[in-house]
Design an enzyme around this catalytic site. Structure first.
Site, PDB file in Angstrom:
ATOM      1  N   TYR A 108       0.872  -1.182   0.000  1.00  0.00           N
ATOM      2  CA  TYR A 108       0.000   0.000   0.000  1.00  0.00           C
ATOM      3  C   TYR A 108       0.902   1.224   0.000  1.00  0.00           C
ATOM      4  CZ  TYR A 108      -3.367   3.527   1.482  1.00  0.00           C
ATOM      5  OH  TYR A 108      -4.154   4.650   1.541  1.00  0.00           O
ATOM      6  N   ASP A 133       9.518   3.354  -0.738  1.00  0.00           N
ATOM      7  CA  ASP A 133       8.447   3.925   0.070  1.00  0.00           C
ATOM      8  C   ASP A 133       8.822   3.649   1.522  1.00  0.00           C
ATOM      9  OD1 ASP A 133       6.272   4.444   1.621  1.00  0.00           O
ATOM     10  OD2 ASP A 133       4.808   3.546   0.263  1.00  0.00           O
ATOM     11  N   LYS A 163       4.495  10.005   7.969  1.00  0.00           N
ATOM     12  CA  LYS A 163       4.238   9.433   9.300  1.00  0.00           C
ATOM     13  C   LYS A 163       5.213   9.927  10.384  1.00  0.00           C
ATOM     14  CE  LYS A 163       1.752   5.336   7.632  1.00  0.00           C
ATOM     15  NZ  LYS A 163       0.407   5.246   8.077  1.00  0.00           N
TER      16      LYS A 163
HETATM   17  C1  LIG Z   1       3.897   2.190   3.140  1.00  0.00           C
HETATM   18  C2  LIG Z   1       2.889   3.292   3.044  1.00  0.00           C
HETATM   19  N1  LIG Z   1       2.996   4.209   2.074  1.00  0.00           N
HETATM   20  C3  LIG Z   1       2.134   5.230   1.946  1.00  0.00           C
HETATM   21  C4  LIG Z   1       1.077   5.354   2.825  1.00  0.00           C
HETATM   22  C5  LIG Z   1       0.113   6.473   2.675  1.00  0.00           C
HETATM   23  O1  LIG Z   1       0.316   7.411   3.674  1.00  0.00           O
HETATM   24  P1  LIG Z   1      -0.837   8.446   4.071  1.00  0.00           P
HETATM   25  O2  LIG Z   1      -1.893   7.647   4.759  1.00  0.00           O
HETATM   26  O3  LIG Z   1      -0.140   9.420   4.959  1.00  0.00           O
HETATM   27  O4  LIG Z   1      -1.316   9.052   2.806  1.00  0.00           O
HETATM   28  C6  LIG Z   1       0.927   4.427   3.850  1.00  0.00           C
HETATM   29  C7  LIG Z   1      -0.181   4.544   4.818  1.00  0.00           C
HETATM   30  O5  LIG Z   1      -0.382   3.759   5.688  1.00  0.00           O
HETATM   31  C8  LIG Z   1       1.841   3.368   3.966  1.00  0.00           C
HETATM   32  O6  LIG Z   1       1.736   2.435   4.919  1.00  0.00           O
END
Ligand SMILES: Cc1ncc(COP(=O)(O)O)c(C=O)c1O
Length: 455
Positions: free
Chosen positions: A164, A266, A294
């Site tokens: 994700y 990511d 985060k």
């Molecule tokens: C690995 C990863 N990338 C991107 C995101 C997206 O982040 P946001 O919820 O701040 O848009 C998340 C969200 O949980 C994530 O776990």
């Protein structure tokens, strides 16, 4: 399935029924507030991730390692806002930084001095010379994809099955594809994760299994000179915790580069949590672009993209657009600066490792004592129990797990003063304000579940 596992599986249903009843009886005010919210808010929650069974828990306040819900239940918080709050709640240094900033104005859409300091700190942790800011992980991965496409002049993206990366169209592909749509294990299909995503966009995203270099080579061979980037979550953290095989990340970078594509990490979940410089530091592999969010914001909405000077240079040349009214917002920057320079110090990472050992060690003892077919992974501030004996290497392995074990465990923890992120895919986040006593509560609850499963 062995007889003992079968008996345990039968027991889980009964335990869930009982725990759900207890759960609801102690959260009546949450239930009322949820139903009231539904009048104006879809599903009664601001993000669909917050609508988890049996019902959402409305939170009143947090302090240190604890949160309290609107019914007055107290929890040690291992959810920590989906991996954000490694600083813990209302950390005095965050409170101080924000309290100083607020009376001086909270938004200008003009740069403030903290922008440089935060970028400098990220540059040194992640070995990327140039940075830009955003407001979420979604925005960070969106910008990284656009930069990669701009730099290579190519449109196709490769992602890993079941990662994700946020909720924008290009990457909402095969996040948790249904078994009848996901295609063969050797050649996963590209499945849109939501209605409303144009098919032409989904078709531009190819999907491969994690830890499978042959599949990656094959996808590059199938689309020569068309792939702009491969985006990888270096440790998968939305599928429990899935570690990369030894050497996998370095080989992935080689394959991408050999084919003229970029590698994007990511690090929205791994960044600043599994090491000061995230997976980049922990595995010694520097990608071409990094998406962060985060933990770097100390609890204020945040996002950042770092990258190679030549790739980020496209922003300088006005060839790739990277915008945002709230980018580099003064509150975010003040909280980020305090987080990175004053709170997430080497001592903080030593603290995570020490707590991880107590927590992981305690859980492993319980698993061994009760001969449970589970295992534990801890990595810095992150970790979790996986409800199968063998390590998970990819999404297809993960599908073999009976999710009811994760759910009953979540209910046990919740009813005994430990808040975990909902959904079987999630795992824990420790904070600098967690104590040994806090993690022992987690172990004790897990031991109670183990006894009840084996009774
Ligand atoms: C690995 C990863 N990338 C991107 C995101 C997206 O982040 P946001 O919820 O701040 O848009 C998340 C969200 O949980 C994530 O776990």
């Amino acid at each position: 399935m062995s007889t003992s596992v079968q008996t345990m599986t039968e027991r889980v249903g009964k335990l869930i029924e009982h725990e759900e009843q207890v759960f609801r009886s102690r959260r009546r005010r949450s239930d009322e507030m949820w139903n009231e919210a539904k009048e104006f808010v879809s599903k009664g929650v601001p993000s669909s991730f917050q609508d988890a069974p049996p019902q959402p828990i409305f939170i009143d306040r947090g302090e240190g390692s604890r949160v309290w819900d609107v019914d007055g239940n107290e929890y040690v918080d291992f959810h920590n806002g989906f991996g954000v709050m490694v600083v813990g709640h209302a950390h005095p240094l965050i409170v101080e930084a924000l309290s100083k900033r607020i009376p001086m104005g909270t938004h200008f859409a003009q740069p403030v001095g903290d922008v440089r300091e935060v970028a400098r700190e990220l540059a040194s942790r992640f070995h990327q010379p140039q940075w830009r800011f955003a407001n979420s992980g979604t925005e960070a991965t969106l910008d990284a994809i656009r930069l990669a496409r701009g730099f290579t002049g190519r449109d196709r993206i490769v992602k890993i099955e079941a990662t994700y990366h946020g909720h924008h169209d290009a990457l909402m592909v095969s996040v948790e594809p249904k078994a009848d749509l996901m295609g063969p294990a050797a050649s996963p299909a590209s499945v849109p994760q939501s209605e409303g995503i144009p098919k032409v966009v989904t078709d531009l995203t190819s999907v491969v299994a994690f830890n499978d270099l042959a599949q990656l080579e094959a996808i590059f061979a199938r689309h020569p000179d068309q792939i702009a980037a491969l985006i990888v979550e270096p440790v998968m953290m939305n599928l429990g915790i899935v570690m990369p095989d030894d050497g996998y990340l370095a080989k992935v970078r080689d394959i991408a580069h050999r084919n003229g594509a970029l590698l994007i990490f990511d690090e929205v979940k791994t960044g600043c949590t599994i090491a000061p410089g995230g997976a980049t530091e922990r595995f010694g592999v520097v990608p071409d672009l990094i998406a962060l969010a985060k933990a770097i914001g100390g609890g204020i909405p945040c996002g950042a993209i770092g990258g190679r000077a030549d790739v980020m240079g496209l922003i300088d040349e006005d060839r790739v657009a990277q915008f945002g009214t709230f980018n580099g917002n003064p509150l975010t920057m003040a909280a980020s600066r305090a987080t990175l320079t004053k709170i997430l110090t080497p001592a903080a990472y030593a603290h995570f490792d020490a707590l991880g050992e107590v927590l992981g060690g305690g859980l492993r003892e319980v698993i061994a004592e009760h001969d449970l077919p589970f295992h534990v992974i801890t990595i810095g501030a992150r970790g979790g129990v996986t409800y199968r004996k063998e390590q998970v290497r990819n999404y297809r392995d993960y599908l073999t797990i009976d999710k009811s074990f994760a759910y009953v465990s979540w209910l046990y923890q919740c009813n005994r003063g430990v808040l975990m992120a909902p959904f079987a895919e999630e795992n824990w986040t420790l904070s600098v304000q967690h104590s040994e006593e806090d993690v022992q509560r987690y172990v004790d609850n897990f031991a109670e579940l183990a006894r009840d499963l084996r009774r």
